[in-house]
Design an enzyme around this catalytic site. Structure first.
Site, PDB file in Angstrom:
ATOM      1  N   LYS A  37       3.061   6.715   4.872  1.00 13.98           N
ATOM      2  CA  LYS A  37       2.123   5.729   4.352  1.00 13.98           C
ATOM      3  C   LYS A  37       2.688   4.349   4.621  1.00 13.98           C
ATOM      4  CE  LYS A  37      -1.436   4.069   2.465  1.00 13.98           C
ATOM      5  NZ  LYS A  37      -1.284   3.007   3.487  1.00 13.98           N
ATOM      6  N   THR A  38       1.857   3.498   5.182  1.00 13.50           N
ATOM      7  CA  THR A  38       2.250   2.129   5.490  1.00 13.50           C
ATOM      8  C   THR A  38       1.786   1.182   4.383  1.00 13.50           C
ATOM      9  OG1 THR A  38       0.207   1.748   6.714  1.00 13.50           O
ATOM     10  CG2 THR A  38       2.106   2.560   7.968  1.00 13.50           C
ATOM     11  N   GLY A  39       2.252  -0.053   4.468  1.00  9.28           N
ATOM     12  CA  GLY A  39       1.814  -1.082   3.538  1.00  9.28           C
ATOM     13  C   GLY A  39       2.117  -2.451   4.106  1.00  9.28           C
ATOM     14  N   SER A  74       0.789  -1.235   0.000  1.00  8.70           N
ATOM     15  CA  SER A  74       0.000   0.000   0.000  1.00  8.70           C
ATOM     16  C   SER A  74       0.818   1.279   0.000  1.00  8.70           C
ATOM     17  CB  SER A  74      -0.961   0.006   1.195  1.00  8.70           C
ATOM     18  OG  SER A  74      -2.018  -0.893   0.994  1.00  8.70           O
TER      19      SER A  74
END
Length: 305
Positions: free
Chosen positions: A250-252, A82
Site C-alpha cells: 500500500k502506497t501513500g 494512505s
C-alpha cells in the site's frame, strides 16, 4: 539484483501467508542491523540516497527467512498518509464483519463527500454514486486504488480515525496513530505527531496482519488479496523490485513531498520480506519522489535477496 525462478502465483502467496501465521514466523524486528553477506555498505548507501534526494528517508526491512533486518531512521516518526488504509480495512474485517455479512452491506454517499475527500476514482463513478457500494468493494477501492472517499466511509463505520489507533494498540503497535480524515491527514507538516508512524512500527504491524495471526485466516486472505491487487505501486516498490518478486503493498503520499510504500514481498522459492520505505521533505513545495522509493526498494532487494 537478478533472481532466478518463477514468480509465485497469487494462490501460492496466500497459502504461504497462511503457513507463516501457523508456523509463527517472528515478525518484530531486531534492534541491531545485521549487514547482509556481500553488501556491508547498505546503511552508507541509504544515507547517500537520502542526501542525493534531499529527503528524510525511513526504512524497515525484515527477511522472515533469516531474521536479518535493515533499519534506517526506523524509530523516527513520519507522516503515514494512505498507508493507513490497510489498517482501516483490517479493523473492518476483524471488528465489524461476521462471516461476510457486513462486507455485503451497501453504503450510500453523496457526490460532495467524494469531492471533499480529494480523490475518489472508484466511489466517484456515476454508477457507484447512484447505487452505492458494498463494504467489500469499498475495502478493495481503498487499498487497490487508494480511494479516499472509500476510506472515509470505512472510518465512519468504524467510529472515526481513533478506531484505527485503537486497532493498532490491540495488535501490539503502540506507535502508529490516526487522528484525522481524508484528505486533511496528508498535511504532513514536519514535527507533527498526528497521523504518523515509524518504519519499524508500521512494518511490524503489516507483518502481523499479512503473515501473523492478528486476523482470522479468511480475513487475512482477503486483506492479502487486496494488497496483491494494488495498482498504485508501479513507480515505487514495483519498479525497484525484481520482476519475479510478488508484491502486496500500500502506497501513500501527501504534502512536503511525502511518499511512502509499505508491504510484503515474496521472492521466488523462499519466505517473504517485510518492507517499508517512508520519505518526506522539509519544504512545502517538494514533490513526491518516486525514484527515491524505487531505488531504496532495489537496494533492499539486493541486500536481502
Amino acid at each position: 539484483m537478478g533472481t532466478t525462478g518463477a514468480r509465485p502465483s497469487r494462490r501460492a502467496v496466500l497459502t504461504a501467508a497462511a503457513g507463516a501465521a501457523v508456523a509463527g514466523i517472528p515478525l518484530g524486528g531486531s534492534t541491531a542491523f545485521a549487514a547482509p553477506r556481500g553488501n556491508p555498505d547498505v546503511l552508507r548507501q541509504l544515507r547517500a540516497l537520502e542526501q542525493e534526494h534531499s529527503a528524510r528517508l525511513g526504512v524497515y526491512a525484515r527477511d522472515t527467512a533469516t531474521g536479518r533486518t535493515v533499519l534506517h531512521r526506523a524509530e523516527e516518526r513520519f507522516p503515514m498518509c494512505s498507508v493507513f488504509k490497510t489498517l482501516a480495512v483490517a479493523a473492518v474485517l476483524r471488528d465489524l464483519d461476521r462471516d461476510g455479512e457486513f462486507l455485503a452491506t451497501r453504503l450510500f454517499y453523496t457526490e460532495q463527500e467524494v469531492k471533499d475527500s480529494g480523490f475518489g476514482p472508484v466511489t466517484g463513478l456515476p454508477e457507484n454514486l447512484a447505487a452505492g457500494m458494498t463494504v467489500e468493494r469499498l475495502c478493495a477501492a481503498a487499498i487497490c486504488q487508494s480511494d479516499n472517499a472509500a476510506a472515509n466511509l470505512l472510518l465512519r463505520e468504524l467510529g472515526g480515525p481513533e478506531a484505527v489507533t485503537r486497532f493498532c494498540r490491540s495488535v501490539g503497535d503502540r506507535t502508529t496513530r490516526l487522528d484525522r480524515w481524508e484528505p486533511e491527514l496528508n498535511s504532513a507538516e514536519p514535527g507533527r505527531l498526528t497521523d504518523t508512524t515509524t518504519p519499524r512500527a508500521i512494518g511490524a504491524t503489516y507483518g502481523e496482519l499479512v503473515l501473523g495471526d492478528a486476523l482470522a485466516p479468511r480475513d487475512r486472505e482477503r486483506l492479502t488479496g487486496w494488497l496483491l491487487a494494488n495498482t498504485t505501486s508501479t513507480e515505487r516498490f514495483r519498479k525497484g523490485l525484481p520482476a519475479d518478486w510478488t508484491l502486496g503493498d500500500k502506497t501513500g503520499g501527501g504534502a512536503y513531498g511525502t511518499n511512502n510504500d509499505a508491504g510484503v514481498t515474496w521472492p521466488p522459492h523462499r519466505p517473504p520480506v517485510v518492507m517499508v520505505v517512508l520519505t518526506t521533505h522539509d519544504r512545502p513545495d517538494a514533490v513526491a519522489d518516486n525514484p527515491l522509493v524505487a531505488k531504496t526498494a532495489a537496494l533492499l532487494a539486493s541486500a536481502l535477496g
